[in-house]
Motif scaffolding. Sequence first.
Motif, short mmCIF file in Angstrom:
data_model
loop_
_atom_site.label_atom_id
_atom_site.label_comp_id
_atom_site.label_asym_id
_atom_site.label_seq_id
_atom_site.Cartn_x
_atom_site.Cartn_y
_atom_site.Cartn_z
N ASP A 1 0.85 -7.16 10.74
CA ASP A 1 -0.32 -7.86 10.19
C ASP A 1 -1.58 -7.02 10.35
O ASP A 1 -2.39 -6.92 9.41
CB ASP A 1 -0.54 -9.21 10.90
CG ASP A 1 0.48 -10.25 10.50
OD1 ASP A 1 1.23 -10.04 9.52
OD2 ASP A 1 0.54 -11.29 11.19
N GLU A 2 -1.75 -6.41 11.52
CA GLU A 2 -2.94 -5.61 11.80
C GLU A 2 -2.98 -4.36 10.92
O GLU A 2 -4.03 -4.00 10.39
CB GLU A 2 -2.91 -5.21 13.28
CG GLU A 2 -4.25 -4.94 13.89
CD GLU A 2 -4.10 -4.71 15.39
OE1 GLU A 2 -4.09 -3.54 15.79
OE2 GLU A 2 -3.99 -5.72 16.13
N ARG A 3 -1.86 -3.71 10.78
CA ARG A 3 -1.81 -2.44 10.06
C ARG A 3 -1.76 -2.60 8.54
O ARG A 3 -2.35 -1.82 7.81
CB ARG A 3 -0.61 -1.64 10.54
CG ARG A 3 -0.50 -0.29 9.89
CD ARG A 3 -0.01 0.73 10.82
NE ARG A 3 0.12 1.98 10.10
CZ ARG A 3 0.01 3.14 10.66
NH1 ARG A 3 -0.22 3.22 11.92
NH2 ARG A 3 0.13 4.23 9.96
N TYR A 4 -1.00 -3.60 8.06
CA TYR A 4 -0.75 -3.72 6.62
C TYR A 4 -1.28 -5.02 6.01
O TYR A 4 -1.23 -5.19 4.79
CB TYR A 4 0.75 -3.60 6.34
CG TYR A 4 1.29 -2.26 6.78
CD1 TYR A 4 1.03 -1.11 6.05
CD2 TYR A 4 2.02 -2.13 7.96
CE1 TYR A 4 1.50 0.12 6.46
CE2 TYR A 4 2.50 -0.91 8.38
CZ TYR A 4 2.24 0.22 7.63
OH TYR A 4 2.70 1.44 8.04
N GLY A 5 -1.75 -5.93 6.83
CA GLY A 5 -2.30 -7.19 6.32
C GLY A 5 -1.27 -8.30 6.31
O GLY A 5 -0.07 -8.05 6.26
N ALA A 6 -1.75 -9.52 6.33
CA ALA A 6 -0.90 -10.70 6.39
C ALA A 6 -0.04 -10.85 5.14
O ALA A 6 0.99 -11.50 5.16
CB ALA A 6 -1.73 -11.95 6.60
N SER A 7 -0.44 -10.22 4.03
CA SER A 7 0.31 -10.35 2.77
C SER A 7 1.42 -9.31 2.64
O SER A 7 2.04 -9.21 1.59
CB SER A 7 -0.64 -10.24 1.59
OG SER A 7 -1.22 -8.94 1.57
N PHE A 8 1.70 -8.55 3.70
CA PHE A 8 2.70 -7.47 3.63
C PHE A 8 4.01 -7.93 3.01
O PHE A 8 4.58 -7.23 2.18
CB PHE A 8 2.96 -6.92 5.05
CG PHE A 8 3.96 -5.82 5.10
CD1 PHE A 8 3.60 -4.52 4.74
CD2 PHE A 8 5.27 -6.04 5.50
CE1 PHE A 8 4.53 -3.47 4.79
CE2 PHE A 8 6.20 -5.01 5.56
CZ PHE A 8 5.82 -3.72 5.20
N PHE A 9 4.50 -9.09 3.38
CA PHE A 9 5.81 -9.55 2.90
C PHE A 9 5.73 -10.34 1.60
O PHE A 9 6.74 -10.63 1.00
CB PHE A 9 6.51 -10.39 3.98
CG PHE A 9 6.74 -9.60 5.24
CD1 PHE A 9 7.62 -8.52 5.26
CD2 PHE A 9 6.06 -9.90 6.40
CE1 PHE A 9 7.82 -7.78 6.42
CE2 PHE A 9 6.26 -9.17 7.56
CZ PHE A 9 7.14 -8.10 7.56
N GLN A 10 4.53 -10.70 1.15
CA GLN A 10 4.40 -11.47 -0.09
C GLN A 10 4.20 -10.60 -1.32
O GLN A 10 4.28 -11.08 -2.42
CB GLN A 10 3.22 -12.45 0.00
CG GLN A 10 3.55 -13.67 0.82
CD GLN A 10 3.03 -13.55 2.23
OE1 GLN A 10 1.99 -12.97 2.47
NE2 GLN A 10 3.79 -14.06 3.18
N GLU A 11 3.87 -9.33 -1.14
CA GLU A 11 3.55 -8.47 -2.29
C GLU A 11 4.76 -8.19 -3.13
O GLU A 11 5.87 -8.15 -2.72
CB GLU A 11 2.94 -7.16 -1.79
CG GLU A 11 1.61 -7.39 -1.14
CD GLU A 11 1.03 -6.13 -0.54
OE1 GLU A 11 1.62 -5.05 -0.65
OE2 GLU A 11 -0.03 -6.24 0.07
#
Length: 131
Positions: A121-131
């Motif tokens: 989450d910190e490195r790639y953002g909370a949307s990492f798995f939704q993209e």
Amino acid sequence: MSELDPTISANGWALISAEERALAFPGTFQLPSLAKRQSLSPGDAAKLLFDIETKENGQIIDRGVDRMWVIVKTKTEHGYLGVLDSDPGHAENLTLRPGSQVIFGPQHVADIGRPPSSYIDERYGASFFQE
């Protein structure tokens, strides 16, 4: 060729089969079981072997294999899609960067880890798995 089907000549890097490497150099490293390499989930980290060629002023100055981590985003028909979570360095011919998308299969996986979800989450953002 594209970023998702890299070659040394076009991208300055290519993936190496960890299975073939382990057979060619017995005792060098122990691979996770095939069952584990075939059942990675989003958020798992896979250590892959990257064949990297470094050029300066059009001349090859180095070529070698680097072991780097890729975080799995999703499972695909033939393996996985992930993002590079290591820094391969910079060279004029090298298209690989931290965060680059990497398509790979179970045969490429040399090791498996699981970073904390807070790290992703910190490195790639909370949307990492939704993209």
